[in-house]
Design a protein around this motif. Structure first.
Motif, mmCIF file in Angstrom:
data_model
loop_
_atom_site.group_PDB
_atom_site.id
_atom_site.type_symbol
_atom_site.label_atom_id
_atom_site.label_comp_id
_atom_site.label_asym_id
_atom_site.label_seq_id
_atom_site.Cartn_x
_atom_site.Cartn_y
_atom_site.Cartn_z
ATOM 1 N N ILE A 232 38.680 39.013 28.544
ATOM 2 C CA ILE A 232 39.386 37.864 29.538
ATOM 3 C C ILE A 232 39.176 36.482 28.694
ATOM 4 C CG2 ILE A 232 39.238 36.664 31.928
ATOM 5 C CD1 ILE A 232 38.601 39.275 33.065
ATOM 6 N N ASN A 233 38.248 36.283 28.267
ATOM 7 C CA ASN A 233 37.971 35.156 27.474
ATOM 8 C C ASN A 233 38.821 34.683 26.238
ATOM 9 O OD1 ASN A 233 35.474 34.269 28.889
ATOM 10 N ND2 ASN A 233 34.007 35.217 27.538
ATOM 11 N N ARG A 234 39.712 36.027 25.708
ATOM 12 C CA ARG A 234 40.577 35.854 24.888
ATOM 13 C C ARG A 234 41.917 35.481 25.545
ATOM 14 N NH1 ARG A 234 37.420 40.156 22.311
ATOM 15 N NH2 ARG A 234 38.905 41.771 23.378
ATOM 16 N N LEU A 235 42.033 35.290 26.809
ATOM 17 C CA LEU A 235 43.305 35.010 27.520
ATOM 18 C C LEU A 235 43.166 33.613 27.778
ATOM 19 C CD1 LEU A 235 43.191 37.868 30.104
ATOM 20 C CD2 LEU A 235 44.685 37.677 28.068
ATOM 21 N N GLU A 236 44.526 32.957 27.922
ATOM 22 C CA GLU A 236 44.563 31.488 28.022
ATOM 23 C C GLU A 236 45.045 31.182 29.572
ATOM 24 O OE1 GLU A 236 47.254 29.913 25.323
ATOM 25 O OE2 GLU A 236 46.047 30.284 23.498
ATOM 26 N N GLY A 237 44.366 30.208 29.898
ATOM 27 C CA GLY A 237 44.854 29.638 31.410
ATOM 28 C C GLY A 237 44.135 30.032 32.613
ATOM 29 N N ILE A 238 43.279 31.217 32.190
ATOM 30 C CA ILE A 238 42.520 31.749 33.493
ATOM 31 C C ILE A 238 41.514 30.797 34.034
ATOM 32 C CG2 ILE A 238 41.087 33.384 34.187
ATOM 33 C CD1 ILE A 238 43.543 34.586 33.418
ATOM 34 N N THR A 239 41.588 30.375 35.205
ATOM 35 C CA THR A 239 40.713 29.642 35.911
ATOM 36 C C THR A 239 39.654 30.282 36.973
ATOM 37 O OG1 THR A 239 42.175 29.047 37.918
ATOM 38 C CG2 THR A 239 42.420 27.886 35.864
ATOM 39 N N ALA A 240 40.116 31.519 37.184
ATOM 40 C CA ALA A 240 38.990 32.243 38.159
ATOM 41 C C ALA A 240 39.083 33.799 37.745
ATOM 42 C CB ALA A 240 39.341 32.028 39.541
ATOM 43 N N VAL A 241 38.003 34.550 37.911
ATOM 44 C CA VAL A 241 37.904 35.994 37.805
ATOM 45 C C VAL A 241 37.573 36.575 39.048
ATOM 46 C CG1 VAL A 241 36.841 37.662 36.410
ATOM 47 C CG2 VAL A 241 37.372 35.498 35.457
ATOM 48 N N LEU A 242 38.308 37.433 39.446
ATOM 49 C CA LEU A 242 37.584 38.345 40.506
ATOM 50 C C LEU A 242 37.180 39.773 39.872
ATOM 51 C CD1 LEU A 242 40.914 37.040 41.456
ATOM 52 C CD2 LEU A 242 39.922 38.140 43.735
ATOM 53 N N ALA A 243 35.890 39.911 40.264
ATOM 54 C CA ALA A 243 35.211 41.227 39.826
ATOM 55 C C ALA A 243 35.027 42.061 41.160
ATOM 56 C CB ALA A 243 33.748 40.960 39.294
ATOM 57 N N SER A 244 35.474 43.287 40.687
ATOM 58 C CA SER A 244 35.757 44.240 41.768
ATOM 59 C C SER A 244 34.248 44.675 42.442
ATOM 60 C CB SER A 244 36.544 45.360 41.568
ATOM 61 O OG SER A 244 36.258 46.063 40.447
ATOM 62 N N ASN A 245 33.144 44.472 41.905
ATOM 63 C CA ASN A 245 31.903 44.633 42.441
ATOM 64 C C ASN A 245 30.836 43.459 41.843
ATOM 65 O OD1 ASN A 245 30.926 45.627 39.922
ATOM 66 N ND2 ASN A 245 29.858 47.216 40.829
ATOM 67 N N ASP A 246 29.633 43.453 42.548
ATOM 68 C CA ASP A 246 29.135 42.245 42.317
ATOM 69 C C ASP A 246 27.935 42.516 40.971
ATOM 70 O OD1 ASP A 246 29.318 41.022 44.649
ATOM 71 O OD2 ASP A 246 27.608 41.614 45.572
ATOM 72 N N GLU A 247 27.898 43.680 40.566
ATOM 73 C CA GLU A 247 27.109 43.879 39.378
ATOM 74 C C GLU A 247 28.102 43.557 38.097
ATOM 75 O OE1 GLU A 247 24.924 47.341 38.552
ATOM 76 O OE2 GLU A 247 24.483 47.872 40.547
ATOM 77 N N THR A 248 29.277 43.727 38.442
ATOM 78 C CA THR A 248 30.319 43.382 37.322
ATOM 79 C C THR A 248 30.328 41.919 37.088
ATOM 80 O OG1 THR A 248 31.653 45.482 37.671
ATOM 81 C CG2 THR A 248 32.879 43.587 36.634
ATOM 82 N N ALA A 249 30.430 41.327 38.408
ATOM 83 C CA ALA A 249 30.382 39.878 38.242
ATOM 84 C C ALA A 249 29.456 39.251 37.513
ATOM 85 C CB ALA A 249 30.421 39.346 39.864
ATOM 86 N N VAL A 250 27.955 39.928 37.630
ATOM 87 C CA VAL A 250 26.929 39.341 36.998
ATOM 88 C C VAL A 250 26.818 39.336 35.635
ATOM 89 C CG1 VAL A 250 24.302 39.426 36.831
ATOM 90 C CG2 VAL A 250 25.463 39.767 39.034
ATOM 91 N N GLY A 251 27.432 40.306 35.275
ATOM 92 C CA GLY A 251 27.488 40.807 33.746
ATOM 93 C C GLY A 251 28.772 39.696 33.142
ATOM 94 N N ALA A 252 29.557 39.605 33.845
ATOM 95 C CA ALA A 252 30.767 38.560 33.611
ATOM 96 C C ALA A 252 30.512 37.090 33.410
ATOM 97 C CB ALA A 252 32.007 38.720 34.394
ATOM 98 N N MET A 253 29.281 36.866 34.445
ATOM 99 C CA MET A 253 28.973 35.462 34.343
ATOM 100 C C MET A 253 28.101 35.142 33.155
ATOM 101 S SD MET A 253 27.603 34.918 38.396
ATOM 102 C CE MET A 253 26.852 33.489 38.009
ATOM 103 N N ARG A 254 27.469 36.247 32.731
ATOM 104 C CA ARG A 254 26.640 36.037 31.625
ATOM 105 C C ARG A 254 27.669 35.846 30.223
ATOM 106 N NH1 ARG A 254 21.719 39.619 29.110
ATOM 107 N NH2 ARG A 254 21.451 38.442 27.127
ATOM 108 N N ALA A 255 28.477 36.519 30.114
ATOM 109 C CA ALA A 255 29.511 36.160 29.212
ATOM 110 C C ALA A 255 30.227 34.834 29.202
ATOM 111 C CB ALA A 255 30.740 37.531 29.122
#
Length: 333
Positions: A232-255
């Protein structure tokens, strides 16, 4: 020798039929009850469950078959089940797919063999149509927690996954976000389909174009979320990310943080489930809370309705709504 009901009756100076009535929960005179309690204590009497079963044709036991005993979500459901079971004076016995049968449908044999009086099948996996059909055709009391394959006449209880994601999309929209990426879950999980549907349908309802390239798959792990966020970091214009579970969200926050950006100043993020870590990560995660206790409790109450022959409600399938929990991982655009 092991004391018998005859010994209890003799010591309490009453009849065996009175002892039997008392042991089966029927009322007796207070003086008789006191005498029976004393006799039971003195003799260290324990009722013969096998004999009770022969008389009543019941085991007073329900089975709960669980696909993965390590799943952190199941304790809340089990508490809900046990709350209802205790009120009915029954016991629970737990079965694991991996240590017993490996196939969920095999647990129906426990009912046909008379080992249990009712069965709750607990799984977040996508169920096979042929197995659901066998459950539908069974005359015995069986309740599902999780996927019902959209067969509305099977008694089942689950969270309304589409509604939960819809709440998250609507919330992000309300604070100004329009470009929202989505991290979906694995195909074997039934919830993945409905959570993605909630994302797609709500975007449409809000007049936001759906862009499939903004949907990235994960395995619902921290590592899976991290890797999905790198894409997702390679995409342009994204302002928000919906992770479909919390564990995924925690990993995404680190990235996000490792890319030199911060949450929520540069990117808002939300999860799904409200696991315990969600309120302890920094920033604390906005998510939706699953009603695990209520799911288990409703399933058990429905099972006892079947066991006792009570008329069912208007619907056999029940979707319980998760609750939006707003914390600090989102900001206005």
């Amino acid at each position: 020798m092991v004391p018998t009901i005859h010994d209890v009756a003799k010591l309490a100076n009453t009849s065996k039929s009175t002892v039997s009535r008392y042991l089966n929960g029927q009322k007796v005179k207070k003086t008789t009850q006191a005498a029976l309690d004393r006799a039971i204590r003195e003799l260290n009497f324990h009722r013969n469950a096998h004999a009770r079963r022969l008389v009543t044709s019941k085991t007073f036991t329900i089975g709960i078959a669980i696909d993965d005993i390590s799943n952190v979500f199941y304790p809340g459901m089990i508490k809900g089940i046990e709350d209802a079971v205790k009120k009915e004076g029954y016991n629970c016995i737990y079965y694991s797919w991996t240590s017993n049968f490996n196939r969920e449908i095999s647990f129906l044999d426990l009912l046909y063999e008379g080992q249990i009086d009712g069965l709750i099948l607990v799984s977040f996996r996508r169920r096979q149509e042929e197995e659901l059909q066998k459950i539908r055709e069974s005359p015995l009391p069986v309740i599902l927690i999780g996927d019902r394959g959209e067969m509305d006449d099977i008694f089942s209880v689950d969270v309304d996954n589409a509604f939960g994601v819809s709440e998250l999309v609507t919330y992000l929209h309300s604070i100004g976000h329009r470009n929202m990426a989505y991290i979906t879950g694995p195909d074997h999980a039934a919830a993945s389909k409905y959570r993605l549907k909630g994302y797609v349908d709500t975007l449409k309802a809000l007049g936001i174009p759906y862009r499939p390239e903004w949907v990235v798959t994960s395995d619902w792990s921290n590592q899976g979320g991290y890797e999905a966020m790198l894409e997702i970091n390679r995409l342009e214009g994204i302002t928000a990310v919906l992770a479909s579970n919390d564990e995924t969200a925690v990993g995404a926050m680190r990235a996000i943080q490792e890319s030199g950006r911060s949450v929520p100043e540069h990117m808002s993020i939300v999860g799904f489930d409200d696991i315990s870590i969600a309120q302890w990560v920094y920033p604390a995660l906005t998510t939706v809370r699953q009603p695990f206790f209520e799911i288990g409790n409703k399933a058990a109450v429905g099972l006892f309705d079947k066991i006792h022959g009570r008329p069912p409600g208007e619907r056999a399938s029940h979707l319980l709504r998760p609750k939006l929990i707003i914390r600090n991982s989102c900001a206005n655009t």
